[in-house]
Design a protein around this motif. Sequence first.
Motif, PDB file in Angstrom:
ATOM      1  N   HIS A 179      40.235  47.507  44.676  1.00 44.99           N
ATOM      2  CA  HIS A 179      40.164  46.206  44.013  1.00 44.99           C
ATOM      3  C   HIS A 179      39.417  46.307  42.692  1.00 44.99           C
ATOM      4  CE1 HIS A 179      39.152  41.955  43.344  1.00 44.99           C
ATOM      5  NE2 HIS A 179      40.185  41.684  44.110  1.00 44.99           N
ATOM      6  N   TYR A 234      44.899  44.772  49.461  1.00 46.90           N
ATOM      7  CA  TYR A 234      44.949  43.540  50.247  1.00 46.90           C
ATOM      8  C   TYR A 234      45.610  43.721  51.598  1.00 46.90           C
ATOM      9  CZ  TYR A 234      43.670  38.857  50.930  1.00 46.90           C
ATOM     10  OH  TYR A 234      43.029  37.760  51.436  1.00 46.90           O
ATOM     11  N   ASN A 262      41.109  45.716  38.902  1.00 48.08           N
ATOM     12  CA  ASN A 262      40.492  44.726  38.019  1.00 48.08           C
ATOM     13  C   ASN A 262      40.051  45.359  36.709  1.00 48.08           C
ATOM     14  OD1 ASN A 262      39.579  41.697  38.978  1.00 48.08           O
ATOM     15  ND2 ASN A 262      40.237  42.990  40.672  1.00 48.08           N
ATOM     16  N   SER A 310      33.218  45.454  45.965  1.00 47.15           N
ATOM     17  CA  SER A 310      34.062  45.844  44.836  1.00 47.15           C
ATOM     18  C   SER A 310      33.331  45.629  43.510  1.00 47.15           C
ATOM     19  CB  SER A 310      35.367  45.036  44.839  1.00 47.15           C
ATOM     20  OG  SER A 310      35.103  43.647  44.733  1.00 47.15           O
ATOM     21  N   GLN A 318      46.604  46.783  43.963  1.00 45.39           N
ATOM     22  CA  GLN A 318      46.378  45.414  44.410  1.00 45.39           C
ATOM     23  C   GLN A 318      46.930  45.180  45.813  1.00 45.39           C
ATOM     24  OE1 GLN A 318      48.821  42.104  42.890  1.00 45.39           O
ATOM     25  NE2 GLN A 318      46.928  41.164  42.177  1.00 45.39           N
TER      26      GLN A 318
END
Length: 281
Positions: A16, A221, A20, A243, A217
Motif C-alpha cells: 500500500h 487489498y 501510494n 503503511s 493496489q
Amino acid sequence: MTYDLALLILLAAALHAAWNAMIKVSGDRVAVMAVVTLAGSVLSLFALPFVDSPDPASWAILALSILIHTGYHFFLPIAYDHGDLGQVYPIARGSAPILVSLGAYVFAGEHISQVALLGILCLSIGVMALTFDGGKASNINSKALVFALMTGVCIASYTVADGLGARQAGSVLGFAVWLTIGNGLLTFLIAFMCKRKEVIEVAKNNVVTGIAGGAMQVGAYWIIVYALAVAPMGMVSGLRETSVLFAALISTFLLKERFGVWRFVSACLVTFGLVLSRSRS
C-alpha cells in the motif's frame, strides 16, 4: 491473530505504501488515481474465472463498499491538493483503526482485550505522529485537515463493510475480486467524465506506473479482505496502517529525506502498538 497472518498484513501495508508513493507521478492526482484503479480492475478481471461469485446475501454490502471505496479514491487526492503528503496521509490512515474498532463492536459485536485496544490506540497515535515530522503540523491547511479526516472516515467505513461482506460472501477472494473490479471501474468512469483530458494524458504517459500501481493496489487489498474475514477488524486495521511508517522509511532510505525525531517517536509507538495489539489478555 497468528504470526503468519500478521506478516501478510504487514506485506499488504508495504504494498500500500509503495503504490501510494507511485501515485505521486506528475499530473492530476485524481487522474492518476483513476488510471491506477482502472489497471487494478483490469487485472482483477483476469482473476474472475478462478474465484467463486460472492453469495447474494453479501451483494448489498458489496455495493455499499464499492461506493465508499470510490469516495475514498476522490477524497484522498483532493486532500493532497490542499496539503502535503506527510500531513494528509498520517491523519487519514491514523484516524481509521479506532473508528474501525468502534464500528466492529457496534455492527459485528467484536470484543477485543483492553491491552489489544491500547495497542491499536498506540498504532493510531504513532501513525499520526508523522504529521509533526519537520514541524509542519501547525501549518496544515484547514481544507486538507477536513478532507483527510473525511478520508479516514471512508477508510474506517469500508473496512467494516468489507469485513462484514467478506464473512457473508462464502468466497472471500470472490468478494475481494468483485470489489476491486467495481470500485476501480466506477472511480475511472467518474474521473473520466469530469477530467477526460487529464485522465487521457496520465494514461498515455504513465502506463507502467498505472499497471504496477494497480497490481500492488489489488494485491494489498485482497490480503486485507482475507484478513478481515478471519481476524478482528480493529487489529487488522491497526496493522494495516503501518503503511504510513513504511512510507516514511521509503522516503528516508530511498528518497534520502531526513529521519526526524517524530519519525523515531512514531516508529517506537507503532512497534509497541504491534506488540500489544496481538495480546489476548
